[in-house]
Design a protein around this motif. Structure first.
Motif, mmCIF file in Angstrom:
data_model
loop_
_atom_site.group_PDB
_atom_site.id
_atom_site.type_symbol
_atom_site.label_atom_id
_atom_site.label_comp_id
_atom_site.label_asym_id
_atom_site.label_seq_id
_atom_site.Cartn_x
_atom_site.Cartn_y
_atom_site.Cartn_z
ATOM 1 N N VAL A 72 22.036 2.211 -5.608
ATOM 2 C CA VAL A 72 21.038 1.507 -6.420
ATOM 3 C C VAL A 72 19.839 1.114 -5.570
ATOM 4 O O VAL A 72 18.688 1.240 -5.992
ATOM 5 C CB VAL A 72 21.654 0.261 -7.086
ATOM 6 C CG1 VAL A 72 20.570 -0.621 -7.698
ATOM 7 C CG2 VAL A 72 22.655 0.669 -8.156
ATOM 8 N N LEU A 73 20.104 0.654 -4.345
ATOM 9 C CA LEU A 73 19.010 0.261 -3.462
ATOM 10 C C LEU A 73 18.234 1.480 -2.960
ATOM 11 O O LEU A 73 17.023 1.403 -2.760
ATOM 12 C CB LEU A 73 19.551 -0.561 -2.290
ATOM 13 C CG LEU A 73 20.147 -1.919 -2.669
ATOM 14 C CD1 LEU A 73 20.600 -2.664 -1.429
ATOM 15 C CD2 LEU A 73 19.155 -2.757 -3.464
ATOM 16 N N ILE A 106 0.861 -1.180 0.000
ATOM 17 C CA ILE A 106 0.000 0.000 0.000
ATOM 18 C C ILE A 106 0.905 1.240 0.000
ATOM 19 O O ILE A 106 1.834 1.316 0.794
ATOM 20 C CB ILE A 106 -0.929 0.032 1.236
ATOM 21 C CG1 ILE A 106 -1.726 -1.267 1.357
ATOM 22 C CG2 ILE A 106 -1.842 1.249 1.172
ATOM 23 C CD1 ILE A 106 -2.678 -1.539 0.226
ATOM 24 N N LYS A 107 0.630 2.190 -0.872
ATOM 25 C CA LYS A 107 1.483 3.374 -0.957
ATOM 26 C C LYS A 107 1.494 4.098 0.387
ATOM 27 O O LYS A 107 0.443 4.444 0.924
ATOM 28 C CB LYS A 107 0.980 4.316 -2.053
ATOM 29 C CG LYS A 107 1.924 5.473 -2.337
ATOM 30 C CD LYS A 107 1.452 6.288 -3.528
ATOM 31 C CE LYS A 107 2.406 7.452 -3.808
ATOM 32 N NZ LYS A 107 1.978 8.238 -4.987
ATOM 33 N N PRO A 108 2.680 4.327 0.945
ATOM 34 C CA PRO A 108 2.756 4.947 2.274
ATOM 35 C C PRO A 108 2.315 6.398 2.273
ATOM 36 O O PRO A 108 2.455 7.114 1.278
ATOM 37 C CB PRO A 108 4.244 4.831 2.628
ATOM 38 C CG PRO A 108 4.948 4.744 1.317
ATOM 39 C CD PRO A 108 4.005 3.992 0.407
ATOM 40 N N LYS A 109 1.785 6.813 3.416
ATOM 41 C CA LYS A 109 1.320 8.191 3.564
ATOM 42 C C LYS A 109 2.402 9.100 4.124
ATOM 43 O O LYS A 109 2.301 10.315 4.044
ATOM 44 C CB LYS A 109 0.094 8.227 4.475
ATOM 45 C CG LYS A 109 -1.111 7.480 3.905
ATOM 46 C CD LYS A 109 -2.289 7.500 4.854
ATOM 47 C CE LYS A 109 -3.476 6.739 4.284
ATOM 48 N NZ LYS A 109 -4.636 6.722 5.211
ATOM 49 N N LYS A 138 13.007 4.360 -3.526
ATOM 50 C CA LYS A 138 12.191 5.504 -3.944
ATOM 51 C C LYS A 138 11.121 5.072 -4.941
ATOM 52 O O LYS A 138 9.968 5.503 -4.872
ATOM 53 C CB LYS A 138 13.074 6.584 -4.587
ATOM 54 C CG LYS A 138 13.967 7.328 -3.620
ATOM 55 C CD LYS A 138 14.785 8.363 -4.382
ATOM 56 C CE LYS A 138 15.751 9.094 -3.463
ATOM 57 N NZ LYS A 138 16.577 10.072 -4.222
ATOM 58 N N ILE A 139 11.511 4.198 -5.863
ATOM 59 C CA ILE A 139 10.585 3.752 -6.904
ATOM 60 C C ILE A 139 9.462 2.907 -6.314
ATOM 61 O O ILE A 139 8.281 3.169 -6.562
ATOM 62 C CB ILE A 139 11.343 2.953 -7.990
ATOM 63 C CG1 ILE A 139 12.288 3.871 -8.758
ATOM 64 C CG2 ILE A 139 10.354 2.282 -8.944
ATOM 65 C CD1 ILE A 139 13.250 3.137 -9.671
ATOM 66 N N PHE A 152 13.172 5.820 4.722
ATOM 67 C CA PHE A 152 14.605 5.538 4.661
ATOM 68 C C PHE A 152 15.157 5.319 6.071
ATOM 69 O O PHE A 152 15.951 4.417 6.314
ATOM 70 C CB PHE A 152 15.357 6.692 3.978
ATOM 71 C CG PHE A 152 15.339 6.613 2.494
ATOM 72 C CD1 PHE A 152 15.879 5.519 1.835
ATOM 73 C CD2 PHE A 152 14.763 7.618 1.743
ATOM 74 C CE1 PHE A 152 15.852 5.442 0.454
ATOM 75 C CE2 PHE A 152 14.728 7.550 0.365
ATOM 76 C CZ PHE A 152 15.280 6.456 -0.283
ATOM 77 N N LYS A 153 14.733 6.163 6.982
ATOM 78 C CA LYS A 153 15.185 6.032 8.364
ATOM 79 C C LYS A 153 14.775 4.690 8.946
ATOM 80 O O LYS A 153 15.570 3.992 9.583
ATOM 81 C CB LYS A 153 14.616 7.176 9.212
ATOM 82 C CG LYS A 153 15.086 7.159 10.660
ATOM 83 C CD LYS A 153 14.501 8.347 11.417
ATOM 84 C CE LYS A 153 14.950 8.324 12.876
ATOM 85 N NZ LYS A 153 14.388 9.453 13.652
#
Length: 255
Positions: free
Chosen positions: A173-174, A120-123, A179-180, A130-131
């Motif tokens: 790369v990761l 599910i796309k995060p809000k 991000k993608i 990243f953290k």
């Protein structure tokens, strides 16, 4: 053991005998984080522990990946090893990979287990995730995993990375891959999952919140949700004995 998918060398292990089960770990992790489940399941199943492309002893891709690439990775692994109708179990990004492959119809599992699954796309902001991925996740793994010989070695490697000032910059790369995939929402694929599905979730998961699990439960036709009160993104490790019992019950007719 190794197999080759596209141009990637992929590391994996096989435990036990019986009907096939494939375990896919989450972001930053390796197959070692799924071993506590494998040790239980291998008593009745043939269990495949896999280092997902980009992690563990598997190759890091030369270019950033999309979620479709992870789905293709799973399809390639199943084809290479000639695995028929496996039970698929995935944690976090491993769950996202399963949703993609099954929802697109390129993999045909017998059953699915999604644990604190992404998809599910995060809000929240990308910086937050990243953290979580590079620091909080690592520290949770260090604290929860048991101290077996193999896992001690994995912990030591991870400990050298967690908190390192240059770790976030060490795998560009990761970073781009993350991000993608965080920008992709797989909700539209969930109704296409037509096999029995079990969701396991921590009520205090901040990386993939319990609201994601409840949404998945509504959208997947044959689905049930087990919620661990007070547990986090690694709910299966925090409730290992109970989780293994739940899996044994869900898979009792598949032995």
């Amino acid at each position: 053991m190794q197999t080759k998918i596209k141009d990637w060398k992929i590391n994996y292990e096989v435990l036990g005998e019986g009907n096939p089960v494939i375990l896919l770990h989450g972001w930053l992790a390796t197959l070692e984080t799924m071993r506590p489940l494998a040790n239980n399941l291998s008593q009745n199943f043939k269990v495949y522990l896999v280092d997902v492309v980009g992690f563990g002893k598997s190759d890091i891709p030369e270019h950033p990946l999309k979620t479709d690439d992870f789905g293709d990775f799973l399809e390639g692994f199943i084809k290479n090893l000639q695995i028929k109708n496996p039970i698929l179990i995935g944690h976090s990004n491993g769950g996202r990979t399963i949703i993609n492959a099954v929802g697109r119809g390129i993999v045909s599992p017998k059953k699915i287990v999604l644990i604190d699954s992404a998809g599910i796309k995060p809000k929240r902001s990308l910086s937050y995730y990243f953290k979580v991925a590079f620091f909080k996740t690592g520290k949770i793994i260090l604290n929860i995993l048991p101290n077996t010989k193999k896992i001690k070695k994995f912990k030591e490697k991870l400990r050298n990375k967690v908190g390192s000032s240059d770790y976030k910059a060490s795998s560009p790369v990761l970073k781009e891959t993350m991000k993608i995939i965080l920008s992709e929402d797989l909700s539209h694929l969930l109704p296409k999952i037509q096999v029995p599905t079990l969701l396991i979730w921590g009520s205090l998961d901040t990386a993939t919140p319990i609201s994601d699990g409840r949404k998945m439960e509504k959208l997947i036709p044959d689905c049930g949700l087990v919620e661990y009160k007070g547990s986090s993104h690694f709910s299966y490790l925090e409730n290992l004995a109970n989780c293994n019992a739940v899996l044994n019950e869900f898979l009792k007719n598949d032995k």
